[in-house]
Design an enzyme around this catalytic site. Structure first.
Site, PDB file in Angstrom:
ATOM      1  N   ASN A  71     -44.677   4.029  58.100  1.00 21.99           N
ATOM      2  CA  ASN A  71     -43.737   3.571  59.124  1.00 21.99           C
ATOM      3  C   ASN A  71     -43.839   2.069  59.367  1.00 21.99           C
ATOM      4  O   ASN A  71     -42.832   1.393  59.582  1.00 21.99           O
ATOM      5  CB  ASN A  71     -43.964   4.331  60.438  1.00 21.99           C
ATOM      6  CG  ASN A  71     -43.257   5.675  60.419  1.00 21.99           C
ATOM      7  OD1 ASN A  71     -42.513   5.985  59.477  1.00 21.99           O
ATOM      8  ND2 ASN A  71     -43.461   6.491  61.433  1.00 21.99           N
ATOM      9  N   CYS A  95     -40.273   6.978  66.470  1.00 17.66           N
ATOM     10  CA  CYS A  95     -41.448   6.743  65.612  1.00 17.66           C
ATOM     11  C   CYS A  95     -41.811   5.272  65.414  1.00 17.66           C
ATOM     12  O   CYS A  95     -42.916   4.866  65.770  1.00 17.66           O
ATOM     13  CB  CYS A  95     -41.229   7.411  64.258  1.00 17.66           C
ATOM     14  SG  CYS A  95     -41.216   9.205  64.395  1.00 17.66           S
TER      15      CYS A  95
END
Ligand SMILES: NC(=O)c1ccc[n+]([C@@H]2O[C@H](COP(=O)([O-])OP(=O)(O)OC[C@H]3O[C@@H](n4cnc5c(N)ncnc54)[C@H](O)[C@@H]3O)[C@@H](O)[C@H]2O)c1
Length: 441
Positions: free
Chosen positions: A214, A266
């Site tokens: 991420n 996220c």
């Protein structure tokens, strides 16, 4: 296999439905009784393409069920997936209270071997903490029971979650325990018939892999956003630059779009949590400090363009806004750029007529009914009498609209495009004043 999923949110519900789809018996637990009641009544709490039918089909076939009964959920699955939220704590680190509560609940009620799998995104060392918490509870009960803990981070993307789960790029399994590895290999066998997708590693590497993925993607976005600001200043076009660099296979085209910032459930929290972990151990990730700072600034870029065009005082003005969700094909508005934009417009006295194909209900839940927010039924309705249009999410339906109709509805033909959906020359030819990101106006 018999599987329990703890936490029936985006990840838990998709995981539960997909594991049931390939023939497992799945029980999904949640502490949110409203959510479970809705699921039991045949409703779906989130918007995710294809999920609705998959859940209904598997419930009807008797392979998928929902509960709030912790004891029953612990008794049900030999494998217990923890898929609860890990929101940021005050200092930016991941708050593990839900994960540890789920682990303790398992230990309080288990009476046979359990494989506990961390699917939530959790900092390095969490599996050890989960193990310790379960050990403590078992000791308090005075019982000795066998269990193991593995890490299996989830990489699904909201909006394409079913496809991602059914045909994953990779399935990361972190464990040093052979039994855990064998159970997870057999659970995931139906998802890798075409080729091997399991990447097996130690627990800590698995935990870090999720954050690293991420953080890398967020870095690409912030890099392009900063480059876009530079491009604007020096008379270059970020879209042309994107294609120029994306064609290099070492760089690739994905995640290279300049826009009005990343959001969602996220990237923002995972970048923060990884920074925090790095600081704590004295190995600061300086790149990520800049990634976050650049993203916060980027969420304000569209408003700065509006203010440059209309002035600081926006009292009495009305703006149309297309797109509220943090990205297309979801109704998720966690940390969405639209929220920064809405709030900045309201703060300057403007009202907003907003349209989103999926996130109207979520917007209502967040902001309630207010006089300066109209949730429109269609993109065109939002434009009626507006001073300008702001495009915040790149839903497909916005890509090729009826420009003539738009012109006749808007007070003046002005578009602030936070997603670079249109070609500047073509839209100028249609008579629009067009402001986009990183391109010549
Ligand atoms: N949303 C995504 O796209 C995505 C993708 C990959 C990983 N993740 C990670 O997966 C985790 C879950 O994310 P999400 O988006 O599904 O969260 P979510 O907020 O949608 O769902 C979490 C659910 O857990 C429930 N819950 C909390 N404590 C519980 C407990 N003790 N027992 C049972 N249920 C409990 C909550 O009521 C909620 O329904 C997070 O760590 C997230 O970072 C999310």
């Amino acid at each position: 296999m018999k599987i329990t999923i703890i936490g029936t949110g985006y990840v838990g519900l998709v995981t539960g439905a997909c594991l049931a789809e390939v023939g497992n018996d799945v029980l999904c637990l949640d502490v949110d009784a409203k959510k479970i009641d809705l699921l039991k009544a045949g409703g779906i709490p989130i918007y995710e393409p294809g999920l609705d039918e998959m859940v209904r089909r598997n419930v009807a076939d008797g392979r998928l069920a929902f509960t709030t009964d912790i004891e029953a959920s612990v008794a049900f699955g030999d494998i217990q997936f923890i898929a609860v939220g890990t929101p940021p704590d005050e200092d930016g680190s991941a708050d593990l209270k839900y994960v540890l509560a789920a682990a303790r609940n398992i230990a309080r009620h288990m009476s046979s071997f359990k494989l506990v799998v961390d699917k939530s995104t959790v900092p390095v060392g969490t599996a050890d903490r989960v193990k310790a918490a379960i050990g403590e509870e078992l000791a308090a009960r005075g019982v000795k029971l066998d269990f193991c803990v593995a890490s299996n981070p989830e990489f699904l993307k909201e909006g394409a979650a079913i496809e991602d789960f059914m045909k994953p790029d990779r399935i990361v399994i972190g464990t040093d325990d052979e039994r855990a590895a064998a159970l997870l290999r057999s659970l995931y066998a139906p998802f890798q018939r075409n080729h091997e997708r399991i990447v097996a590693m130690d627990v800590r590497s698995a935990e870090l892999t999720k954050y690293a993925a991420n953080a890398m993607l967020a870095t690409r976005i912030s890099f392009m956003n900063e480059l876009a600001i530079l491009a604007e200043k020096i008379g270059a076009d970020i879209e042309q630059v994107r294609q120029g660099i994306g064609s290099d296979p070492r760089i690739g085209y994905h995640f290279l779009y300049a826009g009005c910032g990343y959001g969602g459930s996220c990237f923002p929290k995972d970048v923060q949590a990884l920074r925090r972990t790095a600081q704590e151990v004295g190995a600061p990730l300086r790149v990520l400090d800049a990634v976050e700072e650049a993203n916060e600034a980027q969420k304000k870029v569209l408003i700065e363009k509006v203010v440059a065009r209309f002035g600081e005082d926006l009292k009495g003005r009305r703006f149309a806004l297309w797109g509220l969700a943090f990205k297309p094909n979801t109704d998720d508005m966690r940390d969405a750029p639209s929220r920064v934009i809405l709030e900045a417009l309201w703060q300057r006295g403007a009202s907003v007529a907003a349209y989103d194909p999926a996130a109207a209900e979520e917007t209502e839940r967040i902001y309630g009914a207010r006089a300066d927010l109209l949730l429109s039924e269609s993109p065109m309705q939002a434009l009626d009498g507006a001073d300008a249009l702001l495009i915040v999410t790149e839903w497909k339906a916005f890509r090729s609209p009826n420009f003539a109709a738009m012109k006749s509805l808007l007070k003046a033909p002005i578009i602030f495009d936070g997603r670079n959906l249109y070609a500047p020359a073509a839209i100028a030819a249609q008579g629009f004043e067009y402001f986009s990101i990183g391109r010549r106006q």
